[in-house]
Design an enzyme around this catalytic site. Structure first.
Site, PDB file in Angstrom:
ATOM      1  N   ASP A  91       0.838  -1.194   0.000  1.00  0.00           N
ATOM      2  CA  ASP A  91       0.000   0.000   0.000  1.00  0.00           C
ATOM      3  C   ASP A  91       0.880   1.254   0.000  1.00  0.00           C
ATOM      4  O   ASP A  91       1.866   1.334   0.742  1.00  0.00           O
ATOM      5  CB  ASP A  91      -0.890  -0.028   1.244  1.00  0.00           C
ATOM      6  CG  ASP A  91      -1.797   1.170   1.341  1.00  0.00           C
ATOM      7  OD1 ASP A  91      -2.694   1.296   0.500  1.00  0.00           O
ATOM      8  OD2 ASP A  91      -1.606   1.977   2.277  1.00  0.00           O
ATOM      9  N   GLU A  93       1.624  -0.522  -5.008  1.00  0.00           N
ATOM     10  CA  GLU A  93       0.693   0.561  -5.329  1.00  0.00           C
ATOM     11  C   GLU A  93       1.581   1.780  -5.541  1.00  0.00           C
ATOM     12  O   GLU A  93       2.085   2.356  -4.579  1.00  0.00           O
ATOM     13  CB  GLU A  93      -0.293   0.800  -4.193  1.00  0.00           C
ATOM     14  CG  GLU A  93      -1.313   1.876  -4.545  1.00  0.00           C
ATOM     15  CD  GLU A  93      -2.245   2.210  -3.386  1.00  0.00           C
ATOM     16  OE1 GLU A  93      -3.438   2.469  -3.644  1.00  0.00           O
ATOM     17  OE2 GLU A  93      -1.782   2.218  -2.225  1.00  0.00           O
TER      18      GLU A  93
END
Length: 770
Positions: free
Chosen positions: A378, A414
């Protein structure tokens, strides 16, 4: 609710008695609390502290409420140190199941970034298990009141915070990793609870649990769909952010980590929770084991960019009290302020070796002890931020490429955060793959946003960007040394993800509808590139179901469903690694909520109650993924060049007759020229992907993006043995509600190169050579 603890004098507690002399240059031991011999070995990093205590917590009166101080007894053990910032001890008599925490003494100088407060029981960042809930009480913050630079708060936080638990190293074999090649990988992004909470075919006690994910009913759905790799939203132990805790809500998605080594206990079965953290860990390992036995990989979505502690006025639970200046990114000013590049109030400082070590230790733990197959990082740009911003050669990213435990796993970035220069799609080093937001935007733009504009007489964007994404986004992922080594598989292509509209909502809403989140509809993106096809949200139809996606009556409801099929097919037929969001294959709706992070209810849970159109959509998804498996031309692992492939050892092979690996045609079956590529009015595109090996089929994907039916001339670049044109077999049309509708096609569904075929408005067809 409970009565908040009284506000006492802010005077900090007296420091403990020093445990005696220590070798300050002793080797740094493994961090955490590990069972060893007659007790445990303890090591914790607190480099600015003057003293650290291990606090052994016992429940002495289980009948009292969890937040009652009289429920607990605490025994304190001074640790020796520091040696390179680490405090340590061997503590005999401590066994698995023991609750514990740390109390850290040292300066309280918030202006210098130092926030030691021994009144606060701190979670071990390396704890393998956690028990207890976080209670909204003033004692869980380090300072008095809301001023982050105010005096320290002397209230004891022990009754109001989760406790670390000693967990023995699990035993028992794990099934071998499936090791699915990237070219064959199909990722399915799911939430542990949300995937099975409404799955009535499961026993009730397994719904919404780790065990439920690995139940044969769930596994059969994934396998029949064609999923190879299950990506789970965060399973690290987490707690709600301060503003959610204060309002009684929770972060359903779990992007608010309290423990990077401990599984989130709430996703375990009730029996495992009652048995303790060791049983919770065993259930997680069992889930991975069973999925591996079924041939399914497991990726974990990990949040190493920030913690749950929030901004400087937030929680005082772990890292903030251990070594605030050493763990968190600060702006370098005086007074010290947190530098927030994640939008959460804090960011972990990956310029610090201790932070890099903690992340790598956590990843190795999940890979070796639990057996997972990889990770999705993330806000991964934060993990690669050095002294001058993002650095693709950052030590953490280099470690991922070279660590013997991690380098062979599937690693997905990401590729952005919210800090300066935060968008870095395509700039991570191999062998990492990356979420491709440009793919998402291009597909939505072509099928939805441009179509919406066309319905109002406004121009669109043509086919150039869409074609680039269909071919694997070499413009993003082709830059490497040497060039092109990453291949199109580095693009994790998606149309939807956990954040944003679902596939069904993309075709039913022009605007977000997030009022239920409690933020005045201000949260969530406004750049949805969606199209409601003429009316916002669900409407009644003769065959309407509760979710209303059948809406807009007998005329427009089929258009919505066709648009869903167009989006799904474009994703699954493109070069790259496709990612499906759980429930999209069955038309799941969130009622227009595009940021359902606080919705731990039927808004977010996958619905398994399938209306007829949902069953048809599921059959379509299965059919499309079967086409992908059956035809190697749809599973490219190298970038296309537009030239013939080498015919290794075959002088008379395809290379000799000049068959390109990828060819683009217009509606007339002619090669696209420069002007057509850049014409925003062009809405029809034919993509020919030729067979990579003799005996395989060529695949032709025809995309008709206009609002009116279109006639298309089928192209040809090969000649059959008899000298005639190719014979194309129609294997799917997005106008079909169900793949079985192929039985109603006139004739045998074949056409020859040069034939003219008619496509419905806004539709997609797939042909293969016979």
């Amino acid at each position: 609710m409970h009565a908040p603890s009284p506000d006492p004098s802010p005077a900090p507690a007296a420091p403990p008695v020093a445990p005696g002399p220590v070798d300050r240059h002793a080797p740094v031991p493994p961090l955490g609390v590990h069972v060893a011999g007659d007790g445990v070995d303890v090591a914790v990093l607190a480099s600015h502290a003057s003293a650290v205590e291990l606090c052994l917590v016992d429940v002495v009166d289980a009948a009292r409420p969890a937040h009652d101080p009289a429920r607990y007894r605490e025994r304190r053990v001074p640790l020796a140190g520091p040696a390179f910032g680490v405090w340590r001890a061997h503590v005999p008599g401590v066994r698995p199941g023991q609750r514990y925490g740390f109390r850290v003494h040292g300066p309280w100088e918030p202006a210098a970034g130092l926030r030691h407060n021994p009144a606060k029981l701190l979670v071990d960042p390396y704890a393998r298990g956690l028990v207890g809930e976080l209670v909204d009480d003033p004692a869980i913050r380090g300072q008095v009141g809301d001023d982050p630079y105010g005096p320290p708060d002397a209230r004891d936080s022990l009754p109001f915070v989760p406790h670390s638990v000693v967990v023995a190293e699990p035993t028992g074999p794990l099934a071998p990793r499936p090791r699915v090649p990237w070219r064959d990988t199909v990722i399915y992004e799911a939430h542990v609870r949300g995937l099975t909470q409404r799955l009535e075919a499961l026993p009730e006690h397994l719904r919404g649990t780790y065990a439920g994910v690995a139940h044969p009913v769930t596994v059969e759905h994934l396998r029949s769909l064609g999923v190879t790799t299950l990506e789970l939203l965060p399973v690290h132990a987490n707690v709600p952010e301060p503003h959610l805790l204060a309002s009684g809500r929770t972060n359903y998605w779990g992007y608010s980590t309290l423990g990077f080594f401990a599984p989130h206990a709430a996703y375990a079965t009730r029996a495992a929770q009652e048995a303790g953290p060791g049983a919770v860990l065993d259930e997680v390992r069992g889930m991975v084991h069973l999925l591996h036995e079924a041939g399914i990989e497991v990726l974990l979505d990990v949040v190493h960019n920030h913690t749950c502690e929030g901004g400087a006025d937030g929680y005082h639970l772990s890292w903030r009290g251990l070594d605030n200046a050493g763990y968190y990114l600060h702006d370098g000013a005086t007074p010290a302020r947190l530098a927030d590049v994640t939008g959460t109030g804090n960011s972990l400082d990956f310029r610090r070796p201790a932070v890099v070590r903690a992340a790598l230790d956590s990843l190795r733990h999940w890979a070796q002890v639990v057996g997972v197959d990889g990770f999705r990082f993330d806000l991964a740009v934060t993990l690669g931020r050095g002294s001058s911003g993002f650095d693709p050669d950052h030590p953490f990213l280099v470690a991922l490429q070279t660590d013997p435990v991690l380098c062979g796993l599937k690693l997905v970035a990401e590729p952005w955060d919210v800090g300066p220069g935060g968008w870095r799609t395509g700039q991570f080093p191999p062998p990492m793959a990356e979420w491709n937001d440009r793919f998402r935007d291009a597909v939505r733009q072509f099928w939805l946003a441009d179509a919406r504009e066309a319905s109002h007489g406004r121009p669109g964007h043509g086919v150039r960007d869409l074609a680039t994404r269909l071919a694997g986004s070499a413009d993003l992922f082709g830059h490497s040394d040497p060039p092109l080594v990453r291949g199109p598989v580095a693009s994790v292509s998606y149309v939807t993800a956990h954040d944003g509209f679902t596939l069904a909502d993309l075709v039913a809403y022009d605007h977000k509808h997030n009022l239920a989140n409690g933020e005045g509809n201000r949260d969530g993106t406004d750049d949805n590139r969606s199209w409601n096809h003429g009316l916002e949200g669900p409407v009644a139809t003769p065959d309407a179901t509760a979710d209303g996606i059948d809406g807009l009556g007998v005329e427009i409801a089929p258009l919505r469903r066709r648009s869903i099929r167009n989006l799904l097919a474009t994703l699954l037929l493109a070069a790259g690694t496709p990612m499906i969001t759980a429930g999209d294959e069955m038309g799941r709706t969130q009622r227009g909520n595009n940021n359902a992070y606080v919705q731990d209810d039927e808004t977010s849970w996958v619905s398994w109650d399938l209306a007829p159109w949902r069953k048809d959509l599921l059959a379509t998804a299965r059919h499309l993924l079967a086409l992908r498996r059956e035809h190697p031309a749809l599973r490219a692992d190298a970038f296309f060049t537009g030239r013939p492939r080498p015919a290794a050892g075959d002088a008379g092979g395809d290379a000799a007759v000049g068959v390109p690996d990828l060819v683009w045609f217009d509606a007339d079956g002619e090669l696209l020229d420069h002007a057509t590529w850049h014409d925003p009015a062009v809405r029809t595109l034919q993509m020919l992907r030729t067979a990579p090996s003799p005996g395989d089929a060529d695949v032709l994907v025809v995309l008709a993006g206009s609002l009116d039916p279109v006639d298309v001339t089928l192209p040809g670049v090969r000649a059959t043995a008899g000298g005639g044109p190719e014979v194309w077999e129609l294997v799917w049309d997005s106008d079909w509600e169900h793949p079985g509708d192929r039985a109603h096609v006139d004739g045998d569904g074949t056409a020859r190169a040069g034939d003219v075929v008619g496509l419905e408005a806004l539709s997609l067809r797939v042909y293969v050579t016979r």
